[in-house]
Every structure is written in structure tokens, then in C-alpha cells.
Design a protein around this motif. Sequence first.
Motif, PDB file in Angstrom:
ATOM      1  N   LEU A 177       0.836  -1.201   0.000  1.00  0.00           N
ATOM      2  CA  LEU A 177       0.000   0.000   0.000  1.00  0.00           C
ATOM      3  C   LEU A 177       0.872   1.253   0.000  1.00  0.00           C
ATOM      4  O   LEU A 177       0.627   2.191  -0.769  1.00  0.00           O
ATOM      5  CB  LEU A 177      -0.934   0.012   1.217  1.00  0.00           C
ATOM      6  N   ASN A 178       1.899   1.302   0.852  1.00  0.00           N
ATOM      7  CA  ASN A 178       2.774   2.483   0.903  1.00  0.00           C
ATOM      8  C   ASN A 178       3.462   2.740  -0.425  1.00  0.00           C
ATOM      9  O   ASN A 178       3.547   3.881  -0.878  1.00  0.00           O
ATOM     10  CB  ASN A 178       3.813   2.343   2.015  1.00  0.00           C
ATOM     11  N   GLU A 179       3.971   1.674  -1.054  1.00  0.00           N
ATOM     12  CA  GLU A 179       4.624   1.850  -2.359  1.00  0.00           C
ATOM     13  C   GLU A 179       3.630   2.310  -3.413  1.00  0.00           C
ATOM     14  O   GLU A 179       3.958   3.160  -4.249  1.00  0.00           O
ATOM     15  CB  GLU A 179       5.272   0.539  -2.803  1.00  0.00           C
ATOM     16  N   THR A 180       2.421   1.781  -3.373  1.00  0.00           N
ATOM     17  CA  THR A 180       1.387   2.194  -4.323  1.00  0.00           C
ATOM     18  C   THR A 180       1.073   3.675  -4.148  1.00  0.00           C
ATOM     19  O   THR A 180       0.963   4.418  -5.132  1.00  0.00           O
ATOM     20  CB  THR A 180       0.119   1.341  -4.146  1.00  0.00           C
ATOM     21  N   CYS A 181       0.962   4.117  -2.917  1.00  0.00           N
ATOM     22  CA  CYS A 181       0.702   5.539  -2.645  1.00  0.00           C
ATOM     23  C   CYS A 181       1.871   6.405  -3.101  1.00  0.00           C
ATOM     24  O   CYS A 181       1.663   7.506  -3.628  1.00  0.00           O
ATOM     25  CB  CYS A 181       0.405   5.750  -1.166  1.00  0.00           C
ATOM     26  N   GLU A 182       3.097   5.925  -2.908  1.00  0.00           N
ATOM     27  CA  GLU A 182       4.270   6.672  -3.371  1.00  0.00           C
ATOM     28  C   GLU A 182       4.285   6.779  -4.892  1.00  0.00           C
ATOM     29  O   GLU A 182       4.565   7.851  -5.447  1.00  0.00           O
ATOM     30  CB  GLU A 182       5.560   6.019  -2.880  1.00  0.00           C
ATOM     31  N   VAL A 183       3.994   5.682  -5.579  1.00  0.00           N
ATOM     32  CA  VAL A 183       3.940   5.699  -7.049  1.00  0.00           C
ATOM     33  C   VAL A 183       2.848   6.654  -7.510  1.00  0.00           C
ATOM     34  O   VAL A 183       3.052   7.451  -8.426  1.00  0.00           O
ATOM     35  CB  VAL A 183       3.723   4.284  -7.624  1.00  0.00           C
ATOM     36  N   PHE A 184       1.692   6.589  -6.860  1.00  0.00           N
ATOM     37  CA  PHE A 184       0.593   7.509  -7.179  1.00  0.00           C
ATOM     38  C   PHE A 184       1.074   8.956  -7.098  1.00  0.00           C
ATOM     39  O   PHE A 184       0.848   9.752  -8.002  1.00  0.00           O
ATOM     40  CB  PHE A 184      -0.576   7.256  -6.224  1.00  0.00           C
ATOM     41  N   GLU A 193       4.210  10.136  -7.206  1.00  0.00           N
ATOM     42  CA  GLU A 193       5.234  10.425  -8.216  1.00  0.00           C
ATOM     43  C   GLU A 193       4.613  10.630  -9.585  1.00  0.00           C
ATOM     44  O   GLU A 193       4.972  11.564 -10.307  1.00  0.00           O
ATOM     45  CB  GLU A 193       6.261   9.284  -8.281  1.00  0.00           C
ATOM     46  N   VAL A 194       3.696   9.760  -9.963  1.00  0.00           N
ATOM     47  CA  VAL A 194       3.056   9.865 -11.272  1.00  0.00           C
ATOM     48  C   VAL A 194       2.211  11.137 -11.339  1.00  0.00           C
ATOM     49  O   VAL A 194       2.221  11.844 -12.348  1.00  0.00           O
ATOM     50  CB  VAL A 194       2.214   8.607 -11.574  1.00  0.00           C
ATOM     51  N   LYS A 195       1.515  11.430 -10.276  1.00  0.00           N
ATOM     52  CA  LYS A 195       0.709  12.658 -10.234  1.00  0.00           C
ATOM     53  C   LYS A 195       1.601  13.882 -10.428  1.00  0.00           C
ATOM     54  O   LYS A 195       1.251  14.805 -11.165  1.00  0.00           O
ATOM     55  CB  LYS A 195      -0.044  12.718  -8.905  1.00  0.00           C
ATOM     56  N   HIS A 196       2.769  13.868  -9.806  1.00  0.00           N
ATOM     57  CA  HIS A 196       3.739  14.961  -9.940  1.00  0.00           C
ATOM     58  C   HIS A 196       4.189  15.103 -11.408  1.00  0.00           C
ATOM     59  O   HIS A 196       4.224  16.209 -11.949  1.00  0.00           O
ATOM     60  CB  HIS A 196       4.928  14.670  -9.020  1.00  0.00           C
ATOM     61  N   VAL A 197       4.514  13.991 -12.044  1.00  0.00           N
ATOM     62  CA  VAL A 197       4.926  14.022 -13.454  1.00  0.00           C
ATOM     63  C   VAL A 197       3.782  14.531 -14.322  1.00  0.00           C
ATOM     64  O   VAL A 197       3.979  15.416 -15.175  1.00  0.00           O
ATOM     65  CB  VAL A 197       5.376  12.621 -13.933  1.00  0.00           C
ATOM     66  N   LEU A 198       2.594  14.007 -14.111  1.00  0.00           N
ATOM     67  CA  LEU A 198       1.455  14.417 -14.934  1.00  0.00           C
ATOM     68  C   LEU A 198       1.137  15.897 -14.772  1.00  0.00           C
ATOM     69  O   LEU A 198       0.818  16.581 -15.746  1.00  0.00           O
ATOM     70  CB  LEU A 198       0.226  13.573 -14.600  1.00  0.00           C
ATOM     71  N   GLU A 199       1.215  16.398 -13.548  1.00  0.00           N
ATOM     72  CA  GLU A 199       0.946  17.826 -13.341  1.00  0.00           C
ATOM     73  C   GLU A 199       1.937  18.686 -14.101  1.00  0.00           C
ATOM     74  O   GLU A 199       1.572  19.718 -14.666  1.00  0.00           O
ATOM     75  CB  GLU A 199       0.937  18.144 -11.848  1.00  0.00           C
ATOM     76  N   ALA A 200       3.194  18.270 -14.158  1.00  0.00           N
ATOM     77  CA  ALA A 200       4.204  19.020 -14.912  1.00  0.00           C
ATOM     78  C   ALA A 200       3.969  18.914 -16.414  1.00  0.00           C
ATOM     79  O   ALA A 200       4.084  19.899 -17.143  1.00  0.00           O
ATOM     80  CB  ALA A 200       5.608  18.532 -14.557  1.00  0.00           C
ATOM     81  N   VAL A 201       3.610  17.735 -16.888  1.00  0.00           N
ATOM     82  CA  VAL A 201       3.357  17.543 -18.322  1.00  0.00           C
ATOM     83  C   VAL A 201       2.104  18.290 -18.746  1.00  0.00           C
ATOM     84  O   VAL A 201       2.058  18.907 -19.813  1.00  0.00           O
ATOM     85  CB  VAL A 201       3.207  16.043 -18.669  1.00  0.00           C
ATOM     86  N   LEU A 202       1.081  18.264 -17.920  1.00  0.00           N
ATOM     87  CA  LEU A 202      -0.222  18.812 -18.290  1.00  0.00           C
ATOM     88  C   LEU A 202      -0.383  20.286 -17.938  1.00  0.00           C
ATOM     89  O   LEU A 202      -1.404  20.880 -18.284  1.00  0.00           O
ATOM     90  CB  LEU A 202      -1.326  17.994 -17.621  1.00  0.00           C
ATOM     91  N   ALA A 203       0.602  20.880 -17.297  1.00  0.00           N
ATOM     92  CA  ALA A 203       0.477  22.267 -16.833  1.00  0.00           C
ATOM     93  C   ALA A 203       0.133  23.239 -17.955  1.00  0.00           C
ATOM     94  O   ALA A 203      -0.639  24.158 -17.762  1.00  0.00           O
ATOM     95  CB  ALA A 203       1.750  22.709 -16.121  1.00  0.00           C
TER      96      ALA A 203
END
Length: 195
Positions: A169-176, A178-188
Amino acid sequence: QLAPQLDFVRMVVDNHWPPFARLDEDCRERWCSGVLFLSSRQFDKQALYGLAVYAFLWVAERTLRTQIFLPFKDFLKNRSVLLNDQHQQAENGGPFLDFVEGRGPITLSQMLQSLRRLAQSNSRVENEFRMWLRPRRPLLLDSIGAVHERLITSARNRENHADLALVSLNETCEVFGEVKHVLEAVLAQAPHTTP
């Protein structure tokens, strides 16, 4: 059976995470599935964590490819002098150059590595990429440095290979995150897609 739950997740994500509207429809579906898998209390949690990781990473890979890497590849088609430079091929014959020259695909990990390398690159194609990227996605290059690529790669490998330990669960939340961070930068600075 899951449709009402997915509809609810979609409504919540759409109302509370503005970059969601800039994802294509397939990515929105996968993202909502990942959120549902992460938050579900009805099924085997361990199995769903891996499915959530897979969904989030799929969205990141597709979004980087369709919104950054493929448009840059198309841009380079009109600048064939860069692609035909033999010195460039010897200098950087890696996955990024192979991708822009049409010699192979590029993975999520390779895209993240390519973006991270841009700050120090002397490669003509990578310099062209940096100049092309800056006005289009000004936040992306600064944001990529903070992404934990090893976590992303490890989680994906563990989901893809049955002989490795399951994702927690912790790793899944961390991946979530990280991916959210990447997507926010790409989609900004990305245009909205049609629903």
C-alpha cells in the motif's frame, strides 16, 4: 458491477484534480480504475495495489509519449539535418535518438532518463528537444529532477514479474504521488481534451 463506483471516482477526480481534464479518454479511464483499485475495500488488497500501480504508470507513459515525445518527433521531421548527423548518432545512439529516428520505441523509464539528461546534454538533438520543450512545458524539466525513477521502475517490474514481492500500500501511494507529480508538470500547459 464496478461502473457506478468508477463513475463516482471519475466525478470526484474531475472535480478535485484539474489536470485530469487534460488527459485523453483512455488515460482518464485508467486513472480512475487505478484510484478505485487503490481505495477499494471489496477485493484482495494486495492484488489491487499492483493493478493500481500498473494503471498509474500506464497513464504516465502514454501521456509523456503522446504529449511530449511524439510531438517532438513530429517536429524533428521538418529538421532532417539533425536526424542525419552521423556525429550525433555516434555521440548518443541511445533509446531517445533511436525513438526520434523511428528505430524503436521508448519506455517510461527511458523517457524520464531522457528528460533528466537534458540539463547537461551537449547533443544536438537533445539541445533541440530542450529548446522545443521550454516554452511548451516550462515546469517539466525542473519537476523531473524530483521524480523517484527507481521507485517507478521497481514497482512496475514487481507488477510485471510474478517471482518478485508484491507492491505494498505504501509503495502504491508513493507511485501515485510520483506519477501525479509528473502528470501535473506535463499537463500544466497542455490544451484541454474533449470529454
